[in-house]
Design an enzyme around this catalytic site. Structure first.
Site, PDB file in Angstrom:
ATOM      1  N   GLY A  77       0.839  -1.195   0.000  1.00 62.78           N
ATOM      2  CA  GLY A  77       0.000   0.000   0.000  1.00 62.78           C
ATOM      3  C   GLY A  77       0.870   1.239   0.000  1.00 62.78           C
ATOM      4  O   GLY A  77       2.063   1.158   0.301  1.00 62.78           O
ATOM      5  N   CYS A 104       5.120  -6.432   1.630  1.00 69.40           N
ATOM      6  CA  CYS A 104       5.481  -5.017   1.636  1.00 69.40           C
ATOM      7  C   CYS A 104       4.752  -4.278   2.763  1.00 69.40           C
ATOM      8  O   CYS A 104       4.976  -4.570   3.931  1.00 69.40           O
ATOM      9  CB  CYS A 104       5.228  -4.407   0.258  1.00 69.40           C
ATOM     10  SG  CYS A 104       6.047  -2.829   0.030  1.00 69.40           S
ATOM     11  N   TYR A 105       3.828  -3.372   2.443  1.00 66.56           N
ATOM     12  CA  TYR A 105       3.118  -2.660   3.519  1.00 66.56           C
ATOM     13  C   TYR A 105       2.438  -3.649   4.459  1.00 66.56           C
ATOM     14  O   TYR A 105       2.427  -3.471   5.689  1.00 66.56           O
ATOM     15  CB  TYR A 105       2.067  -1.713   2.920  1.00 66.56           C
ATOM     16  CG  TYR A 105       1.357  -0.874   3.960  1.00 66.56           C
ATOM     17  CD1 TYR A 105       1.856   0.365   4.325  1.00 66.56           C
ATOM     18  CD2 TYR A 105       0.195  -1.338   4.599  1.00 66.56           C
ATOM     19  CE1 TYR A 105       1.229   1.135   5.293  1.00 66.56           C
ATOM     20  CE2 TYR A 105      -0.439  -0.581   5.564  1.00 66.56           C
ATOM     21  CZ  TYR A 105       0.079   0.653   5.906  1.00 66.56           C
ATOM     22  OH  TYR A 105      -0.543   1.410   6.865  1.00 66.56           O
ATOM     23  N   HIS A 192       8.156  -8.151  -3.550  1.00 66.83           N
ATOM     24  CA  HIS A 192       6.905  -8.498  -4.248  1.00 66.83           C
ATOM     25  C   HIS A 192       7.040  -9.824  -4.986  1.00 66.83           C
ATOM     26  O   HIS A 192       7.640  -9.874  -6.059  1.00 66.83           O
ATOM     27  CB  HIS A 192       6.527  -7.382  -5.220  1.00 66.83           C
ATOM     28  CG  HIS A 192       6.100  -6.134  -4.522  1.00 66.83           C
ATOM     29  ND1 HIS A 192       4.798  -5.911  -4.136  1.00 66.83           N
ATOM     30  CD2 HIS A 192       6.811  -5.076  -4.073  1.00 66.83           C
ATOM     31  CE1 HIS A 192       4.720  -4.751  -3.503  1.00 66.83           C
ATOM     32  NE2 HIS A 192       5.926  -4.223  -3.455  1.00 66.83           N
ATOM     33  N   GLU A 194       4.778 -11.301  -6.511  1.00 67.97           N
ATOM     34  CA  GLU A 194       3.807 -11.357  -7.609  1.00 67.97           C
ATOM     35  C   GLU A 194       4.341 -10.799  -8.924  1.00 67.97           C
ATOM     36  O   GLU A 194       3.741 -11.010  -9.961  1.00 67.97           O
ATOM     37  CB  GLU A 194       2.519 -10.620  -7.206  1.00 67.97           C
ATOM     38  CG  GLU A 194       2.615  -9.106  -7.041  1.00 67.97           C
ATOM     39  CD  GLU A 194       3.147  -8.655  -5.676  1.00 67.97           C
ATOM     40  OE1 GLU A 194       3.741  -9.492  -4.964  1.00 67.97           O
ATOM     41  OE2 GLU A 194       2.992  -7.473  -5.333  1.00 67.97           O
ATOM     42  N   ASP A 250     -15.139 -10.913 -24.390  1.00 67.64           N
ATOM     43  CA  ASP A 250     -15.949 -11.006 -23.169  1.00 67.64           C
ATOM     44  C   ASP A 250     -17.368 -11.498 -23.461  1.00 67.64           C
ATOM     45  O   ASP A 250     -17.849 -12.448 -22.840  1.00 67.64           O
ATOM     46  CB  ASP A 250     -16.017  -9.652 -22.449  1.00 67.64           C
ATOM     47  CG  ASP A 250     -14.652  -9.129 -22.073  1.00 67.64           C
ATOM     48  OD1 ASP A 250     -13.686  -9.927 -22.104  1.00 67.64           O
ATOM     49  OD2 ASP A 250     -14.526  -7.932 -21.775  1.00 67.64           O
ATOM     50  N   LYS A 389      -9.191 -10.597 -17.166  1.00 67.87           N
ATOM     51  CA  LYS A 389      -9.225 -10.727 -18.630  1.00 67.87           C
ATOM     52  C   LYS A 389      -8.455 -11.957 -19.139  1.00 67.87           C
ATOM     53  O   LYS A 389      -8.927 -12.670 -20.017  1.00 67.87           O
ATOM     54  CB  LYS A 389      -8.623  -9.452 -19.244  1.00 67.87           C
ATOM     55  CG  LYS A 389      -8.755  -9.356 -20.737  1.00 67.87           C
ATOM     56  CD  LYS A 389     -10.089  -8.776 -21.108  1.00 67.87           C
ATOM     57  CE  LYS A 389     -10.258  -8.629 -22.601  1.00 67.87           C
ATOM     58  NZ  LYS A 389     -11.488  -7.905 -22.909  1.00 67.87           N
TER      59      LYS A 389
END
Ligand code: XMP
Length: 534
Positions: A77, A104-105, A192, A194, A250, A389
């Protein structure tokens, strides 16, 4: 097809079933402190085969408990943990007695909340950072290389881990870059996992999910299909459903899922406004007929062009197309009996609550041309509501949707109309632009660049200039080539297409299309330009 289930009255508006009702998979919740990578954390967890969703960091503890998550991840954050008003570690989370991973945060907040020491560092760490394991790396990092690189983005550091925790790693500015307390299943990492620039990120997430939280991998495109088909059957019962197709991924995937669930009780409506790209309408009709899905394809080109005659103001064009679209859709839907449900291709990114506050969910309009009128008396069916997506694409592939449709670049609802700038949209200009666009797409695909580009298209400015072709002078339109890279269309950069590709495209457009004598390349980024010209 399995047995139909009676329609439900306790389904929430928007077709969301009460939590845990149909969901077959385990889930991990990501508590979002407003970090730029929060959605990415959820996506990566799903890539590890475990369903993950975001909730705001201040979500009510009972709401979290009711979801029965296997574990919680506390995201990064933008705040500083010791600043007044900064979101604190919700200590009630400990009562849930499930594994927690702070990133992290999230790690800093957990450290501070449990009695550790967090401070501003002399130098922040942004980007690639060297990580050194200490004491063998513990349960979370043990066995990984002692020295490895990772991706960081922080200024504050955990100076001392809380009592009872073991420090697992350090980096040049972070004395405690990872910590754990395996007995309580509490973990924290400053970097991170990710982002792709953390080479062992997926391994670390997998360890947390599999070894610590005991998740068994089961989330996949195939499981989404099974789950959603079941969910749709529960919602729709014996009802009849309509779906507006735009030709994009979509609405196509949503329609395929609903068709799998309710078969011929789904009717799709495709309004061809005459401003689609080359052969696109034929592809939609062919694909849906191959799947045996009832489809009403309306050739409404004349109607739209008649309304657009003499209009050169961009917003008027958009409005006319949007209104006419609704009119045609309503007329066609009105011919069908007993329709109670409307399929929408709403994605997870459209409804996500994030940023550490309870944002109201927003709902994407049914078709990006302009949405449907509010007095439409249909209940929404939104089978993609939980999907990112890239997951929609994976589901599309799994369902057998042709690759061309699965990977189609975004295309605006008003189609080629907003790419004819500074003058009216008419058939001659549309034909020229469509032909130019087809050449560009063909060459970009041949150069295997199509998927790397967010969008690539041609623009026709309504100006004529002098040229010379053969022995004669010409007075013809220019075509502008626009190709951009982007992650989300909020910002974009112009794509550095190879010169030989540009040369081929330019030669072909000018040689093959009567009415064009010049090609230009748009080298503007967004901002300050936009992706489209109008
Ligand atoms: P801009 O041009 O604002 O576009 O950078 C951002 C994204 O939105 C798409 N776009 C539209 N989509 N109707 C749509 O459905 C529109 O009128 C429209 N205008 C822009 C554009 O293609 C890009 O992906």
């Amino acid at each position: 097809m399995t047995e139909q289930v009676a329609a439900r009255s306790d389904v929430e508006p928007g077709g969301v079933l009460p939590a845990d009702e149909v969901k077959a998979t385990e889930e991990v919740l990501v508590l979002d402190f407003g970090g730029q990578y929060s959605q990415l954390i959820a996506r990566r967890i799903r890539e590890c085969g475990v369903f993950a969703e975001l909730l705001p960091a201040n979500a009510d503890i009972e709401r979290i408990r009711a979801r029965k998550p296997k574990a919680l991840v506390l995201s990064g954050g933008p705040a500083s943990v010791y600043e007044p008003g900064a979101p604190a570690f919700p200590t009630q989370l400990l009562d849930l007695d499930i594994p927690l991973l702070g990133i992290c945060y999230g790690m800093q907040a957990m450290a501070l909340g449990l009695g550790g020491k967090v401070e501003g560092a002399e130098a922040g760490e942004f980007g690639r950072t060297e990580l050194t394991l200490t004491g063998g790396g513990g349960r979370l990092l043990g066995g990984l290389p002692e020295e490895q690189s990772c991706w960081m983005s922080h200024r504050d550091v955990v100076r001392e881990a809380p009592e009872g925790f073991t420090a697992l790693a350090s980096s040049p500015s972070s004395p405690v870059a990872a910590y754990e307390m395996p007995d309580r299943a509490l973990y924290g990492i400053q970097f991170h996992p990710e982002v792709v620039h953390t080479p062992y990120g997926t391994e670390i997430l997998t360890r947390f999910l599999r070894d610590v939280a005991g998740c068994t991998e089961q989330w996949s495109a195939a499981s989404v299909i099974t789950e959603q088909v079941e969910k749709i059957r529960v919602q729709v019962g014996e009802g009849r459903v309509i779906c507006g197709l735009s030709g994009g991924v979509d609405s196509s995937v949503a329609a395929l899922l609903v068709h799998k669930a309710v078969g011929e009780r789904l009717t799709c409506i495709y309004v061809d406004h005459g401003m689609m790209r080359m052969n696109e309408s034929e592809q939609v009709v062919e694909t849906f007929s191959q799947f045996g899905i009832p489809l009403i394809a309306v050739d409404a080109e004349e109607r739209f062009l008649a309304k657009l005659a003499g209009v050169d103001e961009p917003e008027r064009k958009r409005k006319i197309i949007g209104e006419e679209f609704i009119r045609v859709f309503e007329e066609e839907a009105g011919k069908l009996d007993d329709v109670g449900y409307l399929v929408q291709g709403t994605l997870y990114s459209d409804v996500i609550e994030s940023g550490g506050s309870d944002h109201a969910a927003t709902i994407k309009s049914h078709h990006n041309v302009g949405g449907l009128p509010e007095d439409f008396d249909f209940e929404l069916v939104e089978p993609l509501r939980m999907l990112f997506k890239d997951e929609v694409r994976a589901v599309g592939m799994e369902l057998g949707l042709p690759e061309r449709m699965v990977w189609r670049q975004p295309f605006p609802g008003p189609g080629l109309a907003i790419r004819i700038v500074g003058g009216e949209v008419n058939r001659e200009r549309l034909d020229i632009l469509r032909a130019a666009d087809a050449i560009l797409q063909e060459e970009i695909r041949a150069a295997e660049l199509y998927r790397q580009l967010w969008q690539s298209f041609c623009v026709l400015p309504v100006v004529r200039s002098v040229g010379v072709q053969g022995d004669g002078r010409t007075y013809a339109y220019p075509i502008v080539i626009r190709a951009v890279t982007s992650d989300d269309a909020m910002t974009a950069d112009w794509a550095r297409l190879p010169y030989d590709l540009l040369e081929r495209v330019s030669n072909r457009i000018i040689n093959e299309i009567r009415g064009v004598n010049r090609c230009a390349l748009d080298i503007s980024s967004k901002p300050p330009a936009t992706i489209e010209w109008e």
